[in-house]
Design an enzyme around this catalytic site. Sequence first.
Site, PDB file in Angstrom:
ATOM      1  N   HIS A   1       0.845  -1.112   0.162  1.00 23.33           N
ATOM      2  CA  HIS A   1      -0.114  -0.048   0.004  1.00 23.33           C
ATOM      3  C   HIS A   1       0.993   1.277  -0.030  1.00 23.33           C
ATOM      4  O   HIS A   1       0.319   2.041   0.584  1.00 23.33           O
ATOM      5  CB  HIS A   1      -1.085   0.082   1.273  1.00 23.33           C
ATOM      6  CG  HIS A   1      -1.654  -1.254   1.248  1.00 23.33           C
ATOM      7  ND1 HIS A   1      -2.835  -1.593   0.800  1.00 23.33           N
ATOM      8  CD2 HIS A   1      -1.401  -2.536   2.077  1.00 23.33           C
ATOM      9  CE1 HIS A   1      -3.313  -2.728   1.162  1.00 23.33           C
ATOM     10  NE2 HIS A   1      -2.414  -3.375   1.939  1.00 23.33           N
TER      11      HIS A   1
ATOM     12  N   SER B   1      14.196  22.159 -15.390  1.00 21.09           N
ATOM     13  CA  SER B   1      13.041  22.963 -15.663  1.00 21.09           C
ATOM     14  C   SER B   1      13.189  24.213 -16.245  1.00 21.09           C
ATOM     15  O   SER B   1      14.129  24.944 -15.920  1.00 21.09           O
ATOM     16  CB  SER B   1      12.281  23.042 -14.432  1.00 21.09           C
ATOM     17  OG  SER B   1      11.410  24.147 -14.392  1.00 21.09           O
TER      18      SER B   1
ATOM     19  N   LYS C   1      14.750  21.991 -10.028  1.00 21.14           N
ATOM     20  CA  LYS C   1      14.549  20.979 -10.335  1.00 21.14           C
ATOM     21  C   LYS C   1      15.181  20.041 -11.206  1.00 21.14           C
ATOM     22  O   LYS C   1      16.123  20.469 -12.201  1.00 21.14           O
ATOM     23  CB  LYS C   1      12.918  21.060 -11.130  1.00 21.14           C
ATOM     24  CG  LYS C   1      12.108  21.512 -10.196  1.00 21.14           C
ATOM     25  CD  LYS C   1      10.540  21.517 -10.772  1.00 21.14           C
ATOM     26  CE  LYS C   1      10.301  19.896 -10.770  1.00 21.14           C
ATOM     27  NZ  LYS C   1       8.868  19.508 -11.318  1.00 21.14           N
TER      28      LYS C   1
ATOM     29  N   GLU D   1       9.474   8.774 -16.789  1.00 28.03           N
ATOM     30  CA  GLU D   1       8.018   9.111 -16.914  1.00 28.03           C
ATOM     31  C   GLU D   1       7.672   8.677 -18.302  1.00 28.03           C
ATOM     32  O   GLU D   1       6.429   8.345 -18.535  1.00 28.03           O
ATOM     33  CB  GLU D   1       8.145  10.671 -16.900  1.00 28.03           C
ATOM     34  CG  GLU D   1       8.174  11.217 -15.489  1.00 28.03           C
ATOM     35  CD  GLU D   1       8.153  12.641 -15.225  1.00 28.03           C
ATOM     36  OE1 GLU D   1       6.999  13.200 -15.008  1.00 28.03           O
ATOM     37  OE2 GLU D   1       9.083  13.321 -15.495  1.00 28.03           O
TER      38      GLU D   1
END
Length: 444
Positions: free
Chosen positions: A163, A284, A290, A297
């Site tokens: 979980h 970024s 970042k 992804e």
Amino acid sequence: MSFDPSNKNQMWGGRFSDKPADIMEQINASIDVDVRLWKQDITLSRAHAQMLAKQNILSQADVDTLLKGLDMVEEEFKGGTFPLRREYEDIHMNIEARLKELIGDVAGRLHTARSRNDQVATGFRMWIRDAIDTLIEKIEALQEVIDDLSDKHANDIMPGFTHLQAAQPVTLAMHLSSYGYMLNRDKLRFIGCRDRLNKCPLGSAALAGTPYPIDRNFTAEALGFDRPTNSTMDGVSARDFANEFLFDCAQTGLHLSRLAEEIILWATPQFNFISLSDQWSTGSSIMPQKKNPDAAELVRGKTGRLAGNLIQLMTVMKGLPLTYNKDQQEDKEPVFDSFDTLVLCLEATKGMLASATFNTARMLAAAEDGYTTATALADWLVMELGLAFRDAHHATGAIVKMAEDKGVKLSELSLADLQSVESGITEDIFSVLSVENAVKSRNG
Ligand code: ARG
């Protein structure tokens, strides 16, 4: 009547006097996609021609000319000079038309005792077979990286999750090698797919076989197939091998996507379990702090294409009557795309993992944070004191609550604290309360 190359419909013989409409030509043409079958098409034409000579269906002289012409066509493809022409619809007709330009009328004899239906079914199986061989190599290369990392981190402890909540301490090797096992099953699936598809439909002709005294065993063997397909009708019509390939690609991609999801989570400052190398990160344009895991992804995102390609071909095939239907020309794009996509995903995952740094100190601290040895404690109560597991579970819950109230780890509770919940507990229990010992205690 001789053949006028400017009127493509005359490929079909004397029945057609008018050219196809422009849009007809556009919807009908597959050359932009199936050009990728050129090597397989030439190879199977060679085997077919040799068989025709061996069976005295064509003269050896004609076949020698055909083979010479096929060599010339091959050279043109290799040199990038082969003229691809949409008016010739697909790769098979393009090669035949070019052959005629190169060696003259004898080119027309190559299509004796075959049809494009068995030709494409054969070439497509050959293409997927090669694709599987490449994919297996790429899977094995990624497995090697995972194996090396698992060796390196055999004793590095991290929280194992259910979980996405810290559950029990595990090693990073246990976590990473799980993906090695997934990939191993993916590999076995590809091997099984290859084995099932490796029967040769050549000789099925359009659907019903051919009256010429062909030797299907010869062509099957020359092309590396185990044997000819049994049913000529099924041979030209079946595409389950392509669906199976697409599923195997989608399933492999799905596994990579789960791994990518972990990389993405682990690379967040909140987890901070992994640092990706600069080579495998992007910045970024507006937020200078970042470092984004774009490759991970995209591996996750591309799984959508892989699943979509499977659905696409299954949907194309689902209502088709026997045998060949032109709908089936739509079979190649999803297969080519899944192959390209999966190669990219396997290589990107390998590159990302091989160059990443695992923050093992942070992982250990996270394993120590979440009362992850509570299950080990409960198991100790069962094994050492003979409690029923449910009672041990209950007592351990009370001990966790006490640690939580005091703001300490389980291993920081005193013996007296522990005995206030379960009087039989002895010093021995501390041996399983550290994450290291909790991991070691599980040897099954
Ligand atoms: N380009 C076609 C395909 O991929 C080849 C087979 C054509 N057969 C036919 N009967 N029109 O499906």
